[in-house]
Scaffold this motif. Structure first.
Motif, mmCIF file in Angstrom:
data_model
loop_
_atom_site.group_PDB
_atom_site.id
_atom_site.type_symbol
_atom_site.label_atom_id
_atom_site.label_comp_id
_atom_site.label_asym_id
_atom_site.label_seq_id
_atom_site.Cartn_x
_atom_site.Cartn_y
_atom_site.Cartn_z
ATOM 1 N N PRO A 78 0.832 -1.212 0.000
ATOM 2 C CA PRO A 78 0.000 0.000 0.000
ATOM 3 C C PRO A 78 0.865 1.261 0.000
ATOM 4 O O PRO A 78 1.878 1.331 0.699
ATOM 5 C CB PRO A 78 -0.789 -0.100 1.302
ATOM 6 C CG PRO A 78 -0.686 -1.527 1.728
ATOM 7 C CD PRO A 78 0.607 -2.042 1.184
ATOM 8 N N VAL A 79 0.448 2.237 -0.813
ATOM 9 C CA VAL A 79 1.171 3.504 -0.896
ATOM 10 C C VAL A 79 0.178 4.629 -0.635
ATOM 11 O O VAL A 79 -0.843 4.740 -1.312
ATOM 12 C CB VAL A 79 1.847 3.692 -2.272
ATOM 13 C CG1 VAL A 79 2.631 4.997 -2.299
ATOM 14 C CG2 VAL A 79 2.757 2.512 -2.604
ATOM 15 N N VAL A 80 0.500 5.450 0.367
ATOM 16 C CA VAL A 80 -0.343 6.574 0.752
ATOM 17 C C VAL A 80 0.365 7.860 0.331
ATOM 18 O O VAL A 80 1.506 8.108 0.741
ATOM 19 C CB VAL A 80 -0.598 6.577 2.279
ATOM 20 C CG1 VAL A 80 -1.388 7.808 2.699
ATOM 21 C CG2 VAL A 80 -1.315 5.289 2.694
ATOM 22 N N ASP A 89 -9.963 17.749 -6.859
ATOM 23 C CA ASP A 89 -9.534 17.203 -8.155
ATOM 24 C C ASP A 89 -8.161 16.538 -8.048
ATOM 25 O O ASP A 89 -7.935 15.475 -8.626
ATOM 26 C CB ASP A 89 -9.497 18.302 -9.220
ATOM 27 C CG ASP A 89 -10.886 18.763 -9.638
ATOM 28 O OD1 ASP A 89 -11.865 18.014 -9.405
ATOM 29 O OD2 ASP A 89 -11.000 19.876 -10.179
ATOM 30 N N SER A 90 -7.245 17.164 -7.314
ATOM 31 C CA SER A 90 -5.916 16.567 -7.129
ATOM 32 C C SER A 90 -6.009 15.260 -6.364
ATOM 33 O O SER A 90 -5.406 14.251 -6.746
ATOM 34 C CB SER A 90 -4.984 17.528 -6.394
ATOM 35 O OG SER A 90 -4.695 18.656 -7.173
ATOM 36 N N VAL A 91 -6.774 15.261 -5.275
ATOM 37 C CA VAL A 91 -6.937 14.038 -4.467
ATOM 38 C C VAL A 91 -7.532 12.927 -5.324
ATOM 39 O O VAL A 91 -7.037 11.791 -5.324
ATOM 40 C CB VAL A 91 -7.792 14.325 -3.215
ATOM 41 C CG1 VAL A 91 -8.147 13.030 -2.495
ATOM 42 C CG2 VAL A 91 -7.047 15.270 -2.270
ATOM 43 N N ALA A 92 -8.560 13.242 -6.094
ATOM 44 C CA ALA A 92 -9.178 12.235 -6.970
ATOM 45 C C ALA A 92 -8.171 11.735 -8.005
ATOM 46 O O ALA A 92 -8.105 10.532 -8.300
ATOM 47 C CB ALA A 92 -10.410 12.818 -7.657
ATOM 48 N N GLY A 93 -7.354 12.640 -8.529
ATOM 49 C CA GLY A 93 -6.332 12.252 -9.503
ATOM 50 C C GLY A 93 -5.301 11.303 -8.917
ATOM 51 O O GLY A 93 -4.894 10.341 -9.566
ATOM 52 N N PHE A 94 -4.888 11.553 -7.689
ATOM 53 C CA PHE A 94 -3.918 10.661 -7.038
ATOM 54 C C PHE A 94 -4.524 9.274 -6.821
ATOM 55 O O PHE A 94 -3.848 8.260 -7.002
ATOM 56 C CB PHE A 94 -3.430 11.245 -5.709
ATOM 57 C CG PHE A 94 -2.697 12.554 -5.857
ATOM 58 C CD1 PHE A 94 -1.784 12.761 -6.880
ATOM 59 C CD2 PHE A 94 -2.924 13.590 -4.969
ATOM 60 C CE1 PHE A 94 -1.107 13.965 -7.021
ATOM 61 C CE2 PHE A 94 -2.261 14.799 -5.096
ATOM 62 C CZ PHE A 94 -1.355 14.990 -6.125
ATOM 63 N N MET A 95 -5.776 9.237 -6.450
ATOM 64 C CA MET A 95 -6.451 7.943 -6.266
ATOM 65 C C MET A 95 -6.545 7.206 -7.602
ATOM 66 O O MET A 95 -6.312 6.000 -7.666
ATOM 67 C CB MET A 95 -7.829 8.137 -5.639
ATOM 68 C CG MET A 95 -7.806 8.702 -4.219
ATOM 69 S SD MET A 95 -6.923 7.692 -3.012
ATOM 70 C CE MET A 95 -8.077 6.333 -2.855
ATOM 71 N N GLU A 96 -6.832 7.937 -8.673
ATOM 72 C CA GLU A 96 -6.897 7.326 -10.002
ATOM 73 C C GLU A 96 -5.539 6.800 -10.445
ATOM 74 O O GLU A 96 -5.464 5.808 -11.170
ATOM 75 C CB GLU A 96 -7.425 8.336 -11.024
ATOM 76 C CG GLU A 96 -8.904 8.618 -10.885
ATOM 77 C CD GLU A 96 -9.384 9.730 -11.796
ATOM 78 O OE1 GLU A 96 -8.678 10.090 -12.760
ATOM 79 O OE2 GLU A 96 -10.490 10.262 -11.535
ATOM 80 N N GLU A 97 -4.466 7.456 -10.021
ATOM 81 C CA GLU A 97 -3.110 6.991 -10.357
ATOM 82 C C GLU A 97 -2.785 5.667 -9.665
ATOM 83 O O GLU A 97 -1.881 4.962 -10.089
ATOM 84 C CB GLU A 97 -2.063 8.040 -9.967
ATOM 85 C CG GLU A 97 -2.071 9.271 -10.834
ATOM 86 C CD GLU A 97 -1.534 9.038 -12.238
ATOM 87 O OE1 GLU A 97 -0.924 7.985 -12.526
ATOM 88 O OE2 GLU A 97 -1.733 9.937 -13.077
ATOM 89 N N ASN A 100 -3.299 4.215 -2.573
ATOM 90 C CA ASN A 100 -4.325 3.582 -1.746
ATOM 91 C C ASN A 100 -5.116 4.608 -0.945
ATOM 92 O O ASN A 100 -6.277 4.372 -0.609
ATOM 93 C CB ASN A 100 -3.689 2.565 -0.799
ATOM 94 C CG ASN A 100 -3.080 1.419 -1.566
ATOM 95 O OD1 ASN A 100 -1.953 1.534 -2.049
ATOM 96 N ND2 ASN A 100 -3.813 0.347 -1.721
ATOM 97 N N GLN A 101 -4.473 5.727 -0.637
ATOM 98 C CA GLN A 101 -5.121 6.782 0.131
ATOM 99 C C GLN A 101 -4.315 8.062 -0.056
ATOM 100 O O GLN A 101 -3.167 8.021 -0.486
ATOM 101 C CB GLN A 101 -5.201 6.406 1.614
ATOM 102 C CG GLN A 101 -6.046 7.304 2.472
ATOM 103 C CD GLN A 101 -7.463 7.444 1.960
ATOM 104 O OE1 GLN A 101 -7.745 8.419 1.281
ATOM 105 N NE2 GLN A 101 -8.335 6.506 2.266
ATOM 106 N N VAL A 102 -4.921 9.191 0.303
ATOM 107 C CA VAL A 102 -4.245 10.484 0.239
ATOM 108 C C VAL A 102 -4.420 11.177 1.588
ATOM 109 O O VAL A 102 -5.540 11.266 2.095
ATOM 110 C CB VAL A 102 -4.827 11.378 -0.881
ATOM 111 C CG1 VAL A 102 -4.147 12.742 -0.885
ATOM 112 C CG2 VAL A 102 -4.708 10.692 -2.238
ATOM 113 N N ILE A 103 -3.304 11.623 2.152
ATOM 114 C CA ILE A 103 -3.322 12.428 3.375
ATOM 115 C C ILE A 103 -2.775 13.789 2.987
ATOM 116 O O ILE A 103 -1.696 13.890 2.389
ATOM 117 C CB ILE A 103 -2.460 11.803 4.484
ATOM 118 C CG1 ILE A 103 -3.053 10.460 4.917
ATOM 119 C CG2 ILE A 103 -2.336 12.751 5.672
ATOM 120 C CD1 ILE A 103 -2.207 9.702 5.925
#
Length: 123
Positions: A78-80, A89-97, A100-103
């Motif tokens: 897992p990579v956070v 939009d950035s958070v959604a983009g990171f999830m699409e990449e 596993n999660q964004v903090i």
């Protein structure tokens, strides 16, 4: 699950904060300030989770994530993302990449430790 957390962060103050919080919570930390050799570092440490800054001096966190996912030894770790890019939009983009999660920064230590416990088990 393992209690080892790989932290990829180029800001010394952020690295110290993350390392101290994780150590106090009982985790072992392995540090990288630029992501060089990250796949081997993560595989060799038996990482339970990787906390990854997005803006790094040599590589982007997204490029490093692609390297991790391309290697059989680390493709399931897992990579956070830990980032100052907090807009939806950035958070959604990171999830699409494939993160596993964004903090988002500034970091909530409680949220960080809850997220690490999710992947490494409570310490």
């Amino acid at each position: 699950m393992t209690g080892t957390v790989v932290v990829v962060e180029d800001n010394a103050m952020n690295m110290k904060l993350l390392e101290q919080a994780l150590t106090i919570a009982g985790y072992t930390t392995v540090k990288s300030s630029d992501g060089d050799g990250l796949v081997d570092l993560a595989a060799g440490s038996g990482a339970g989770v990787i906390l990854m800054d997005i803006q790094l001096p040599k590589y982007s966190g997204i490029d490093l994530l692609k390297q991790l996912r391309a290697d059989d030894r680390t493709k399931n770790v897992p990579v956070v993302a830990v980032t100052a890019f907090a807009d939806p939009d950035s958070v959604a983009g990171f999830m699409e990449e494939g993160f596993n999660q964004v903090i988002t920064k500034p970091i909530s230590i409680r949220k960080l430790l809850d997220e690490v416990a999710r992947y490494c088990g409570g310490q």
